[in-house]
Design a protein around this motif. Structure first.
Motif, PDB file in Angstrom:
ATOM      1  N   MET A  27     -13.909   5.431  14.935  1.00  0.00           N
ATOM      2  CA  MET A  27     -14.816   4.373  14.906  1.00  0.00           C
ATOM      3  C   MET A  27     -14.799   3.661  13.285  1.00  0.00           C
ATOM      4  SD  MET A  27     -18.313   5.682  16.855  1.00  0.00           S
ATOM      5  CE  MET A  27     -19.216   4.055  16.688  1.00  0.00           C
ATOM      6  N   SER A  28     -14.839   4.737  12.375  1.00  0.00           N
ATOM      7  CA  SER A  28     -14.545   4.057  11.153  1.00  0.00           C
ATOM      8  C   SER A  28     -13.397   3.442  10.717  1.00  0.00           C
ATOM      9  CB  SER A  28     -14.787   5.228   9.865  1.00  0.00           C
ATOM     10  OG  SER A  28     -13.519   5.923  10.106  1.00  0.00           O
ATOM     11  N   ILE A  29     -12.295   3.855  11.437  1.00  0.00           N
ATOM     12  CA  ILE A  29     -10.825   3.226  11.333  1.00  0.00           C
ATOM     13  C   ILE A  29     -10.854   1.933  11.862  1.00  0.00           C
ATOM     14  CG2 ILE A  29      -8.653   3.187  12.078  1.00  0.00           C
ATOM     15  CD1 ILE A  29      -8.505   6.388  11.995  1.00  0.00           C
ATOM     16  N   VAL A  30     -11.553   1.539  13.072  1.00  0.00           N
ATOM     17  CA  VAL A  30     -11.538   0.133  13.839  1.00  0.00           C
ATOM     18  C   VAL A  30     -12.556  -0.703  12.932  1.00  0.00           C
ATOM     19  CG1 VAL A  30     -10.703   1.155  15.913  1.00  0.00           C
ATOM     20  CG2 VAL A  30     -13.211   0.864  15.559  1.00  0.00           C
ATOM     21  N   ALA A  31     -13.610  -0.017  12.409  1.00  0.00           N
ATOM     22  CA  ALA A  31     -14.785  -0.888  11.811  1.00  0.00           C
ATOM     23  C   ALA A  31     -14.061  -1.357  10.301  1.00  0.00           C
ATOM     24  CB  ALA A  31     -15.709  -0.225  11.523  1.00  0.00           C
ATOM     25  N   SER A  32     -13.216  -0.535   9.723  1.00  0.00           N
ATOM     26  CA  SER A  32     -12.556  -0.798   8.548  1.00  0.00           C
ATOM     27  C   SER A  32     -11.753  -1.883   8.438  1.00  0.00           C
ATOM     28  CB  SER A  32     -11.821   0.384   8.020  1.00  0.00           C
ATOM     29  OG  SER A  32     -12.905   1.611   7.553  1.00  0.00           O
ATOM     30  N   GLN A  33     -10.780  -2.078   9.981  1.00  0.00           N
ATOM     31  CA  GLN A  33      -9.784  -2.873   9.752  1.00  0.00           C
ATOM     32  C   GLN A  33     -10.450  -4.326  10.276  1.00  0.00           C
ATOM     33  OE1 GLN A  33      -8.783  -4.894  12.928  1.00  0.00           O
ATOM     34  NE2 GLN A  33      -7.137  -5.987  11.591  1.00  0.00           N
ATOM     35  N   PHE A  34     -11.513  -4.344  10.692  1.00  0.00           N
ATOM     36  CA  PHE A  34     -12.272  -5.540  11.148  1.00  0.00           C
ATOM     37  C   PHE A  34     -12.808  -6.035   9.762  1.00  0.00           C
ATOM     38  CE2 PHE A  34     -16.165  -7.795  11.667  1.00  0.00           C
ATOM     39  CZ  PHE A  34     -15.994  -8.755  12.779  1.00  0.00           C
ATOM     40  N   PHE A  35     -13.396  -5.369   8.922  1.00  0.00           N
ATOM     41  CA  PHE A  35     -13.803  -5.815   7.706  1.00  0.00           C
ATOM     42  C   PHE A  35     -12.642  -5.991   6.783  1.00  0.00           C
ATOM     43  CE2 PHE A  35     -17.856  -3.842   9.367  1.00  0.00           C
ATOM     44  CZ  PHE A  35     -18.438  -4.879   9.442  1.00  0.00           C
ATOM     45  N   HIS A  36     -11.655  -5.442   6.822  1.00  0.00           N
ATOM     46  CA  HIS A  36     -10.423  -5.458   5.722  1.00  0.00           C
ATOM     47  C   HIS A  36      -9.721  -6.787   5.958  1.00  0.00           C
ATOM     48  CE1 HIS A  36      -6.570  -5.234   4.013  1.00  0.00           C
ATOM     49  NE2 HIS A  36      -6.131  -5.229   5.235  1.00  0.00           N
ATOM     50  N   ARG A  37      -9.605  -7.109   7.360  1.00  0.00           N
ATOM     51  CA  ARG A  37      -9.059  -8.441   7.551  1.00  0.00           C
ATOM     52  C   ARG A  37      -9.820  -9.578   7.404  1.00  0.00           C
ATOM     53  NH1 ARG A  37      -5.554 -10.632  11.670  1.00  0.00           N
ATOM     54  NH2 ARG A  37      -4.514  -8.776  11.964  1.00  0.00           N
ATOM     55  N   ARG A  38     -11.294  -9.377   7.646  1.00  0.00           N
ATOM     56  CA  ARG A  38     -12.086 -10.519   7.420  1.00  0.00           C
ATOM     57  C   ARG A  38     -12.173 -10.840   5.697  1.00  0.00           C
ATOM     58  NH1 ARG A  38     -18.350 -10.638   9.244  1.00  0.00           N
ATOM     59  NH2 ARG A  38     -18.550  -9.006   7.489  1.00  0.00           N
TER      60      ARG A  38
END
Length: 492
Positions: free
Chosen positions: A397-408
């Motif tokens: 969950m932390s990996i996919v959330a990190s990608q979401f906020f990283h790209r934004r």
């Protein structure tokens, strides 16, 4: 920080380090894509497939088990798609908490790191114990604890020499497991159609007769499939080890995406193929009663010495998972220390770039967890295992959330998505979908009495990590600048 002459500063890239910040010794980029693939497979393929797959079939039914593994493979793809972009943006060792710390917040990064470290430390003790028990088939007079110490010494040595030696060892460990699964799929598929040249009995073709359970496609109802799917998520844990090894990989922008794609495809073929063959040959009512469905299938097709062969394969599988787990533990401690969230002694490296002190502490704590399984099985060890089980999904969950906020954040700060070496497809739908599916799986744990302890102990552990971090470092915390090789930074 002011860039070096001729160097560009990229949006949302890791801060560059000055010469005074970079020690003379650093982690070395010595692993290729083939090492990454086998490290991931080594972490995933273990006793769960070789020993527990029969139980999975007995719970979900033949078709239900295949569906559960297809769902698990789909979730792995979603997580790996997010991991690819992050691993290239942050090509550092023990990178999960770096992703979370930079993209979400340092407290989340801190919690993610300790969750994942604890997950693998507990697993180490389990792998050593199981391997020792299996060795008693051939050496009944030798105590299990002797084998535990021998195997711990072997894995410690492989990790202590260099990352390259670790990678090579893991390549061959994993190759043994992969060959065993391929043999099961090929020989088992032939037997399904009545072709058994190794067997003296030559049983008739089974085709899909076992899938007609007499009680419908899902003999235990669709709830059995759902519960099995939750267990499959844990069975696929270890695929994320590619991110841990990113800091010691040659040409991350090229090798990490290649390894991610190959890993997902191979897991899909190996796991789903093996489950389909086992389900077609072993009646679903009997699948949960066997000690190893692989042994039953090999005996069915006429493979000589099948029990001894599979005993060797399973021991290799356990040691392979332990090898990957020890590597992961050491890199997590090293990375935490670089962030200033663990003692600086963990950042010390050997001449070959191995965090030896972090490695030593990890193997010792792994042996301590083994002791708790003997002297405090219903208290301390239960808590450790429960938190470790919860940690798998929490880290994903932390990996996919990190990608979401990283790209934004990357786009907000002026980054051009087309310039990324690897882009997570279908953003933002993919990370959102992955997070929702994983969140549902966590909630569903509450309705499974066999897994609910993961919530009882996992959630309070996460809360304690956040509270400790905030009390010690404040809400925003402080971050160091982890080392990265400038030539492996994302290119604009």
């Amino acid at each position: 920080m002011t860039p070096l002459p001729g160097e560009k500063t990229l949006p949302n890239a890791l801060p560059q380090t000055t010469a005074t910040q970079v020690p003379l010794r650093r982690l070395q980029r010595t692993m290729d894509a083939r090492h990454l693939i086998m490290i991931a497979l080594g972490g995933v393929i273990g006793s769960g497939l070789f020993l527990s797959s029969g139980y999975t079939i007995s719970q979900a039914g033949p078709l239900g088990a295949i569906i559960a593994y297809l769902v698990g493979a789909a979730v792995v793809y979603l997580v790996m798609a997010c991991l690819g972009e992050l691993a290239i943006a942050y090509p550092v060792s023990g990178a999960f908490h770096i992703y979370a710390a930079r993209s979400i917040g340092p407290a989340t990064g801190f919690t993610t790191a300790w969750l994942y470290w604890l997950c693998w430390v507990v697993a180490l003790g389990s792998e050593f114990t199981a391997s020792g028990i299996l060795m008693q088939r051939w050496f009944p007079a030798v105590p299990v604890w002797v084998w535990c110490l021998i195997f711990a010494a072997i894995l410690f040595t492989l990790n202590a020499i260099s990352a390259r030696v670790f990678g090579e060892a893991e390549f061959w460990f994993s190759l043994v497991k992969v060959l065993a699964i391929v043999a099961l799929i090929v020989l088992g598929a032939a037997a399904i159609f009545g072709f058994t040249p190794l067997s003296g009995e030559h049983p008739p073709a089974l085709l899909l007769s076992n899938f007609d359970t007499g009680e419908g496609l899902f003999p235990n109802g669709f709830s059995g499939v759902i519960v099995t799917a939750l267990a499959v998520f844990y069975a696929f844990s270890g695929s994320e080890l590619i991110g841990v090894a990113a800091g010691e990989t040659k040409d991350p922008a090229k090798n990490i995406p290649r390894a991610l794609r190959s890993t997902v495809l191979r897991l899909l073929i190996l796991f789903v193929g093996a489950i389909a063959v086992i389900a077609a040959i072993i009646p679903w009512q009997e699948a949960g009663l066997t000690s190893s469905p692989f042994v039953d299938v090999f005996q069915y097709v006429g493979v000589p010495f099948a029990p001894d062969i599979m005993n060797f394969v399973i021991i290799t599988a356990l040691l392979s998972a332990g090898n990957s787990g020890l590597f992961s533990c050491a890199r997590m401690l090293f990375s935490l220390a670089e962030e200033g969230h663990a003692p600086q002694a963990f950042t010390k490296l050997t001449k070959r770039g191995v965090p030896l002190f972090a490695l030593s502490v990890s193997i010792l704590i792994g042996l301590v967890s083994l002791l708790t399984s003997v002297i405090a099985a219903d208290t301390v060890y239960l808590v450790l295992v429960s938190i470790a089980g919860f940690a798998v999904v929490a880290v994903w969950m932390s990996i996919v959330a990190s990608q979401f906020f990283h790209r934004r954040r990357f786009v907000r700060e002026g980054g051009v998505v087309a310039d990324l070496s690897y882009r997570t497809p279908w953003y933002p739908l993919l990370p959102i979908l992955a997070f929702v599916v994983l969140l549902i799986s966590v909630v569903a744990i509450a309705f499974d009495p066999n897994q609910v302890a993961a919530l009882y102990f996992g959630v309070p552990f996460v809360g304690a990590c956040y509270l400790y971090f905030w009390l010690r470092h404040g809400r925003k915390g402080k971050q160091q600048s982890p080392r990265i090789d400038r030539e492996s930074a994302p290119a604009e």
